[in-house]
Design an enzyme around this catalytic site. Structure first.
Site, PDB file in Angstrom:
ATOM      1  N   CYS A 138      41.931  69.662  57.366  1.00 42.75           N
ATOM      2  CA  CYS A 138      40.749  70.020  56.595  1.00 42.75           C
ATOM      3  C   CYS A 138      39.512  69.596  57.362  1.00 42.75           C
ATOM      4  O   CYS A 138      39.597  68.901  58.373  1.00 42.75           O
ATOM      5  CB  CYS A 138      40.748  69.333  55.219  1.00 42.75           C
ATOM      6  SG  CYS A 138      42.226  69.639  54.219  1.00 42.75           S
ATOM      7  N   ARG A 139      38.357  69.997  56.863  1.00 50.41           N
ATOM      8  CA  ARG A 139      37.064  69.573  57.390  1.00 50.41           C
ATOM      9  C   ARG A 139      36.163  69.264  56.196  1.00 50.41           C
ATOM     10  O   ARG A 139      36.236  69.924  55.160  1.00 50.41           O
ATOM     11  CB  ARG A 139      36.394  70.662  58.232  1.00 50.41           C
ATOM     12  CG  ARG A 139      37.195  71.171  59.423  1.00 50.41           C
ATOM     13  CD  ARG A 139      37.099  70.253  60.657  1.00 50.41           C
ATOM     14  NE  ARG A 139      38.042  69.156  60.577  1.00 50.41           N
ATOM     15  CZ  ARG A 139      38.108  68.175  61.494  1.00 50.41           C
ATOM     16  NH1 ARG A 139      37.286  68.164  62.530  1.00 50.41           N
ATOM     17  NH2 ARG A 139      39.009  67.219  61.372  1.00 50.41           N
TER      18      ARG A 139
END
Length: 277
Positions: free
Chosen positions: A2-3
């Site tokens: 994820c970011r």
């Protein structure tokens, strides 16, 4: 995986945070440079603070780059504190209740990483959640479980200690199931006034995390960059990846460390899990 990104400072339009930077979080949802996966299209979420007693949250299982409602909302929302997250699932379902940020009262929580062996340890981890909190858990992710463990261990009163105890508990349970490196995480959590961030993994090889240079110093380095003159003096960013290529703008959060951001309270300290009992 994820970011995510976190903003703290003077009120600013959400679109200036989510869309305007050249390597914005929306761009990272398609073209991550430093993440474990290039594309983070398994949903997204944005949490922000406004006039209400609790933060607002907008989530969708659509890819962030393809959600017209997000762009509409971002052009109208002005906030002093924002958490945003684009998701690449590590095995749990793509559904709204599994999208970050997670919310409890005034608290928001986002996470990049994984609790390894979660399929095997999930029952034991969830059994440790305070019964009064358990009914609030809506999804099936390791991230939401970690959040509610941190709440159980005292997040509201002692964020640093609560996360250390939660991580120590996860590692203890994981090791009992034969998991060598149970925790991989960068985490941000906020109550709307202060922002706490954590970078830690059991093998000491954590995912990327950066914080922005103090704005007055950055303006002195780059007087030619107009956008720096538009930002308030209290501006702080913490991000999985730098939002633009600008020398001196970004500093790596050290391995096994935690920090707090807020008026008069910017500090980084070492982070170590606290084992149970």
């Amino acid at each position: 995986m994820c970011r995510w990104m976190a903003y703290s400072g003077e009120p600013i339009l959400a679109e200036d945070l989510l869309f305007r930077p050249e390597h914005s979080l929306i761009d990272q949802s398609l073209h991550s440079r430093l993440g474990a996966t290039t594309t983070n299209g398994d949903g997204f979420g944005v949490g922000w603070y406004g006039i209400g007693a609790e933060p607002a949250v907008y989530k969708s299982i659509e890819p962030a780059w393809n959600d017209r409602n997000l762009r509409e909302i971002a052009g109208q929302v002005r906030t002093p504190m924002l958490l945003a997250h684009v998701r690449a699932s590590t095995g749990t379902a793509v559904q709204r209740s599994n999208c970050h940020p997670f919310r409890h009262g005034r608290w928001l929580w986002v996470h990049n990483g994984a609790l390894r062996g979660f399929h095997e340890t999930r029952r034991d981890l969830l059994a440790a959640v305070e019964p009064a909190l358990f009914a609030e858990i809506e999804g099936s992710t390791d991230t939401e479980t970690l959040f509610y463990l941190a709440l159980t261990f005292g997040l509201v009163d002692d964020p640093f200690g609560a996360v250390a105890r939660a991580v120590g508990f996860v590692e203890d349970v994981g090791h009992a199931y034969g998991v060598d490196h149970p925790v991989q995480m960068t985490v941000a959590t906020t109550n709307g006034e202060f922002l706490w961030v954590f970078r830690y993994s059991s093998e000491r090889q954590s995912r990327s995390l950066f914080f922005s240079t103090e704005l007055s110093a950055l303006r002195a380095l780059h007087p030619e960059v107009e956008v720096l003159r538009e930002l308030g003096s209290e501006t702080r960013f913490v991000v999985s990846e730098p939002l633009r290529d600008l020398s001196g703008a970004w500093n790596e959060v050290p391995e096994s460390s935690a920090g707090v951001v807020g008026a008069g309270a910017d500090a980084i300290r070492s982070f170590e899990p606290i084992a149970p009992g």
